[in-house]
Design an enzyme around this catalytic site. Structure first.
Site, mmCIF file in Angstrom:
data_model
loop_
_atom_site.group_PDB
_atom_site.id
_atom_site.type_symbol
_atom_site.label_atom_id
_atom_site.label_comp_id
_atom_site.label_asym_id
_atom_site.label_seq_id
_atom_site.Cartn_x
_atom_site.Cartn_y
_atom_site.Cartn_z
ATOM 1 N N ARG A 123 4.584 -4.925 -11.833
ATOM 2 C CA ARG A 123 2.980 -5.206 -11.092
ATOM 3 C C ARG A 123 2.486 -3.896 -12.113
ATOM 4 N NH1 ARG A 123 3.388 -5.067 -4.464
ATOM 5 N NH2 ARG A 123 4.382 -7.233 -4.276
ATOM 6 N N ASP B 259 -8.475 -1.881 4.889
ATOM 7 C CA ASP B 259 -6.936 -1.367 4.158
ATOM 8 C C ASP B 259 -6.838 -1.075 3.034
ATOM 9 O OD1 ASP B 259 -4.630 -3.804 4.238
ATOM 10 O OD2 ASP B 259 -5.179 -3.298 1.994
#
Length: 285
Positions: free
Chosen positions: A41, A145
């Site tokens: 990632r 979020d």
């Protein structure tokens, strides 16, 4: 020991720095088993920035605070789906009906605290529309979020067909619009559903949330599993006063809050209600 079969130099020291940083910022506790996931990632950020080693990236991150959000976005897991853990939405519908039956002239307020790409929040909105039999139910949904990328997707309300293939056909017809032209192969949430949801960024580990409660329901599902017990307790401690007297906390299927029994008690099926204690008797851990 360096790994020589990788595109970028990634030392154990780099992994440790990343592990400490992401935990301090958003509470995610990375085990050693997550080393390869972290590499894959964060390597995307190195390619984007033209860097060659993880050490260079971490030094860059320390100097460029604007990169911090991209770092957090890269390591945030966003696994979600429409009507995931369907029993929660059945229970929520019953909760709405009970409040409505009392004849209370107020909005039913819900917070989706880790909304990812929006499926949970929109599932809540659909449940409200079905429960009240109206496109404008007395419901207000806040969806938050920490990841800005998924919030942008959530606000658009556009999804590939694979994301809705398991949904009930009647719900598909009622709540989604088929994409045409460039949008063919996708669907969009109807504007009446989107109108019920307000999206904003929020870090659950922030010192204060600046939210206006109380809420009738808080959804925090499959988030706590990434936190250690002290971090979980800290978050639960802030959830507690934000729920009204009959408010409920909806958790993930593998989450248990027995270590916070002074704050929440189980109603079964990973649904919790706050324990009401006098403030001077509140036990801290």
């Amino acid at each position: 020991m360096k790994l020589i079969d990788r595109e970028f130099v990634f030392n154990p020291e780099d992994f440790e720095r990343i592990r400490l940083l992401i935990r301090s910022r958003v509470g995610i506790a990375l085990s050693d088993k997550k080393r390869d996931l972290v590499y894959s990632r964060i390597a995307r950020r190195l390619r984007s920035l033209g860097l060659r080693t993880f050490s260079d990236y971490l030094d860059y991150l320390a100097q460029e605070q604007d990169e911090m959000q991209d770092f957090i976005n890269a390591l945030t897991t966003n696994l979600t789906s429409f009507f995931r853990e369907a029993h929660h939405f059945d229970f929520l519908a019953d909760q709405m009906r009970q409040v409505n039956a009392l004849g209370q002239m107020r909005r039913f307020t819900i917070w989706s605290s880790a909304c990812s790409t929006g499926e949970e929040a929109y599932s809540i909105a659909m449940t409200a529309i079905e429960t009240f039999g109206s496109w404008t139910p007395p419901v207000k949904i806040l969806a938050t979020d920490v990841d800005t990328h998924v919030l942008a997707q959530a606000r658009q309300g556009v999804y590939g067909l694979e994301r809705i293939e398991k949904m009930d056909v009647q719900r598909l017809k009622a709540f989604f619009l088929k994409g045409k032209g460039d949008r063919q192969g996708s669907v969009k949430i109807r504007p009446e559903v989107q109108a019920l949801v307000s999206f904003q960024q929020l870090n659950l580990l922030a010192p204060s949330w600046h939210l206006r409660g109380p809420f009738d329901a808080i959804f925090c599902r499959n988030v706590m599993i990434y936190f250690d017990k002290p971090t979980q307790y800290s978050v639960l401690e802030k959830f507690h006063p934000l729920l009204n007297e009959s408010g409920l906390l909806y958790a993930g299927h593998s989450e248990s809050f027995q270590h916070a029994a002074n704050l929440f008690k189980s109603k079964g099926k990973t649904i919790y209600q706050p324990v009401r204690l006098a403030s001077n008797n509140k036990v801290r851990r």
